[in-house]
Each structure stands twice: as C-alpha cells, then as structure tokens.
Design a protein around this motif. Structure first.
Motif, PDB file in Angstrom:
ATOM      1  N   TYR A  58      24.485 -17.906  39.376  1.00 13.19           N
ATOM      2  CA  TYR A  58      25.294 -19.101  39.176  1.00 13.19           C
ATOM      3  C   TYR A  58      25.153 -20.024  40.387  1.00 13.19           C
ATOM      4  CZ  TYR A  58      27.164 -16.575  35.225  1.00 13.19           C
ATOM      5  OH  TYR A  58      27.272 -15.890  34.057  1.00 13.19           O
ATOM      6  N   ASP A  59      24.868 -21.276  40.089  1.00 12.67           N
ATOM      7  CA  ASP A  59      24.663 -22.254  41.147  1.00 12.67           C
ATOM      8  C   ASP A  59      25.948 -22.957  41.560  1.00 12.67           C
ATOM      9  OD1 ASP A  59      21.951 -22.700  39.148  1.00 12.67           O
ATOM     10  OD2 ASP A  59      21.610 -22.313  41.292  1.00 12.67           O
ATOM     11  N   TYR A  60      26.871 -23.079  40.635  1.00 15.68           N
ATOM     12  CA  TYR A  60      28.098 -23.830  40.899  1.00 15.68           C
ATOM     13  C   TYR A  60      29.300 -23.029  40.413  1.00 15.68           C
ATOM     14  CZ  TYR A  60      24.469 -27.399  40.974  1.00 15.68           C
ATOM     15  OH  TYR A  60      23.309 -28.096  41.225  1.00 15.68           O
ATOM     16  N   TRP A  61      30.391 -23.167  41.163  1.00 12.78           N
ATOM     17  CA  TRP A  61      31.621 -22.448  40.841  1.00 12.78           C
ATOM     18  C   TRP A  61      32.808 -23.393  40.912  1.00 12.78           C
ATOM     19  CZ3 TRP A  61      32.047 -17.237  39.622  1.00 12.78           C
ATOM     20  CH2 TRP A  61      30.869 -16.475  39.776  1.00 12.78           C
ATOM     21  N   GLY A  62      33.761 -23.129  40.042  1.00  9.03           N
ATOM     22  CA  GLY A  62      35.044 -23.804  40.163  1.00  9.03           C
ATOM     23  C   GLY A  62      35.928 -23.055  41.145  1.00  9.03           C
ATOM     24  N   GLN A  63      37.106 -23.589  41.363  1.00  9.44           N
ATOM     25  CA  GLN A  63      38.004 -23.014  42.358  1.00  9.44           C
ATOM     26  C   GLN A  63      38.800 -21.828  41.826  1.00  9.44           C
ATOM     27  OE1 GLN A  63      38.673 -25.613  40.520  1.00  9.44           O
ATOM     28  NE2 GLN A  63      40.843 -25.566  39.958  1.00  9.44           N
ATOM     29  N   GLY A  64      38.803 -21.650  40.532  1.00  6.30           N
ATOM     30  CA  GLY A  64      39.540 -20.546  39.931  1.00  6.30           C
ATOM     31  C   GLY A  64      40.938 -20.964  39.510  1.00  6.30           C
ATOM     32  N   GLN A  66      24.047 -32.159  42.379  1.00  7.28           N
ATOM     33  CA  GLN A  66      25.217 -31.289  42.474  1.00  7.28           C
ATOM     34  C   GLN A  66      26.084 -31.414  41.232  1.00  7.28           C
ATOM     35  OE1 GLN A  66      26.260 -29.088  44.859  1.00  7.28           O
ATOM     36  NE2 GLN A  66      24.269 -29.327  45.852  1.00  7.28           N
ATOM     37  N   VAL A  67      26.766 -30.344  40.943  1.00 10.84           N
ATOM     38  CA  VAL A  67      27.709 -30.306  39.838  1.00 10.84           C
ATOM     39  C   VAL A  67      29.048 -29.834  40.386  1.00 10.84           C
ATOM     40  CG1 VAL A  67      28.298 -29.173  37.668  1.00 10.84           C
ATOM     41  CG2 VAL A  67      25.920 -29.876  38.110  1.00 10.84           C
ATOM     42  N   GLN A  68      30.092 -30.496  39.971  1.00 16.75           N
ATOM     43  CA  GLN A  68      31.445 -30.080  40.351  1.00 16.75           C
ATOM     44  C   GLN A  68      32.148 -29.526  39.119  1.00 16.75           C
ATOM     45  OE1 GLN A  68      30.427 -33.512  41.133  1.00 16.75           O
ATOM     46  NE2 GLN A  68      29.472 -32.542  42.901  1.00 16.75           N
ATOM     47  N   LEU A  69      32.851 -28.440  39.327  1.00 16.06           N
ATOM     48  CA  LEU A  69      33.584 -27.779  38.242  1.00 16.06           C
ATOM     49  C   LEU A  69      35.051 -27.683  38.630  1.00 16.06           C
ATOM     50  CD1 LEU A  69      31.113 -24.836  37.550  1.00 16.06           C
ATOM     51  CD2 LEU A  69      31.213 -27.033  36.385  1.00 16.06           C
ATOM     52  N   VAL A  70      35.914 -28.098  37.729  1.00 12.41           N
ATOM     53  CA  VAL A  70      37.347 -28.045  37.993  1.00 12.41           C
ATOM     54  C   VAL A  70      38.030 -27.357  36.820  1.00 12.41           C
ATOM     55  CG1 VAL A  70      39.437 -29.364  38.428  1.00 12.41           C
ATOM     56  CG2 VAL A  70      37.253 -30.147  39.386  1.00 12.41           C
ATOM     57  N   ALA A 118      28.414 -22.360  36.586  1.00 12.67           N
ATOM     58  CA  ALA A 118      27.288 -22.966  35.881  1.00 12.67           C
ATOM     59  C   ALA A 118      25.983 -22.578  36.555  1.00 12.67           C
ATOM     60  CB  ALA A 118      27.430 -24.487  35.844  1.00 12.67           C
ATOM     61  N   LYS A 119      24.969 -22.458  35.735  1.00  8.66           N
ATOM     62  CA  LYS A 119      23.651 -22.194  36.284  1.00  8.66           C
ATOM     63  C   LYS A 119      22.653 -23.199  35.735  1.00  8.66           C
ATOM     64  CE  LYS A 119      23.292 -17.900  34.989  1.00  8.66           C
ATOM     65  NZ  LYS A 119      22.686 -16.554  34.701  1.00  8.66           N
ATOM     66  N   ARG A 120      21.604 -23.438  36.493  1.00  8.04           N
ATOM     67  CA  ARG A 120      20.597 -24.421  36.111  1.00  8.04           C
ATOM     68  C   ARG A 120      19.449 -23.801  35.355  1.00  8.04           C
ATOM     69  NH1 ARG A 120      19.356 -27.058  41.794  1.00  8.04           N
ATOM     70  NH2 ARG A 120      19.540 -24.871  42.374  1.00  8.04           N
ATOM     71  N   ARG A 121      19.272 -22.483  35.483  1.00  2.00           N
ATOM     72  CA  ARG A 121      18.190 -21.795  34.793  1.00  2.00           C
ATOM     73  C   ARG A 121      18.731 -20.492  34.243  1.00  2.00           C
ATOM     74  NH1 ARG A 121      16.429 -24.089  39.370  1.00  2.00           N
ATOM     75  NH2 ARG A 121      14.626 -25.463  39.312  1.00  2.00           N
ATOM     76  N   TRP A 122      18.161 -20.039  33.140  1.00  2.00           N
ATOM     77  CA  TRP A 122      18.722 -18.867  32.484  1.00  2.00           C
ATOM     78  C   TRP A 122      18.595 -17.628  33.335  1.00  2.00           C
ATOM     79  CZ3 TRP A 122      15.916 -14.503  31.400  1.00  2.00           C
ATOM     80  CH2 TRP A 122      14.520 -14.628  31.429  1.00  2.00           C
ATOM     81  N   PHE A 123      17.576 -17.582  34.191  1.00  2.00           N
ATOM     82  CA  PHE A 123      17.318 -16.384  34.969  1.00  2.00           C
ATOM     83  C   PHE A 123      17.949 -16.431  36.355  1.00  2.00           C
ATOM     84  CE2 PHE A 123      14.340 -18.672  37.555  1.00  2.00           C
ATOM     85  CZ  PHE A 123      13.720 -19.565  36.699  1.00  2.00           C
ATOM     86  N   ALA A 137      33.229 -30.446  33.963  1.00  2.00           N
ATOM     87  CA  ALA A 137      32.039 -30.574  34.798  1.00  2.00           C
ATOM     88  C   ALA A 137      31.755 -32.047  35.074  1.00  2.00           C
ATOM     89  CB  ALA A 137      30.839 -29.930  34.110  1.00  2.00           C
ATOM     90  N   SER A 138      31.355 -32.329  36.288  1.00  2.00           N
ATOM     91  CA  SER A 138      30.972 -33.697  36.657  1.00  2.00           C
ATOM     92  C   SER A 138      29.770 -33.634  37.585  1.00  2.00           C
ATOM     93  CB  SER A 138      32.142 -34.426  37.322  1.00  2.00           C
ATOM     94  OG  SER A 138      32.539 -33.755  38.498  1.00  2.00           O
TER      95      SER A 138
END
Length: 119
Positions: free
Chosen positions: A106-112, A1-5, A98-103, A24-25
């Motif tokens: 988006y797999d991960y989102w921040g809260q905005g 998992q990735v966290q975005l803030v 953030a995404k893990r693959r170019w195609f 990112a963490s």
C-alpha cells in the motif's frame, strides 16, 4: 500523491450497523485499488477487503464478506465500508489504504477511524 481521509467511526451497539467513508484526493488516477484494513488492540493488522478502481470489483477477507460490503462513489472518489451485525470483536481502528499497482504494497494510508462495539 494521494490523500485519504476516513470518517464515520464511532461506538455502536452489538448487532448494529455503521458505514465508514474514505475520501481520496490528489492523483486519484494513479490508484489501482483501495482497501480497508483494521487493527484491534494487541493484534496484527487484518485485511477487511478491497475494491478495484477500474471496475469496482471487490475482494474480502475471510469471514468479512457476510457482514461487510465495500462500495465506491466514482463521482466523489469515495469508498465506503458498510458494516452490519457488528460484534465486539469488530472493535478496531479501521484504515483505508490505496496502492498504485496490484503487486505493490500500500502506497497511501488514511489516518484511521475508531470503531467500538461494546460487549
């Protein structure tokens, strides 16, 4: 998992500048690229730009490149969105993703973070 803030949003006068951060963490080694997107009230989400994790190459959405710059601090796993010459139409919630693959989607989102440019 990735966290975005995200951080750095706020209100800024027309013509002003603002820098947003996205930290990112977690499993950051799985990130392929990170992007900034924004959504204004009543409008669809809009692509602002992205930065590739491996070489920090950037791509911008239409009309974004002239005023917006995306950069990255490798040591902090943080991506920045520098916004200059801000206009009222830049008012939106800005998200990093953030995404893990170019195609992939988006797999991960921040809260905005809210950016407001009063007219």
């Amino acid at each position: 998992q990735v966290q975005l803030v995200e951080s750095g949003g706020g209100s800024v006068q027309v013509g002003g500048s603002l820098r947003l951060s996205c930290a990112a963490s977690g499993r950051t080694e799985s990130i392929y690229n990170m992007a900034w997107l924004r959504q204004a009230p009543g409008k669809e989400r809009e692509f602002v730009g992205q930065i590739r994790w491996s070489d920090s190459s950037t791509v911008y959405g239409d009309s974004m490149k002239d005023r917006f710059t995306i950069s990255r601090d490798n040591t902090k796993n943080t991506v920045y969105l520098q916004m200059n010459s801000l206009k009222p139409e830049d008012t939106a919630v800005y998200y990093c993703a953030a995404k893990r693959r170019w195609f992939s989607s988006y797999d991960y989102w921040g809260q905005g973070t809210q950016v407001t440019v009063p007219s």
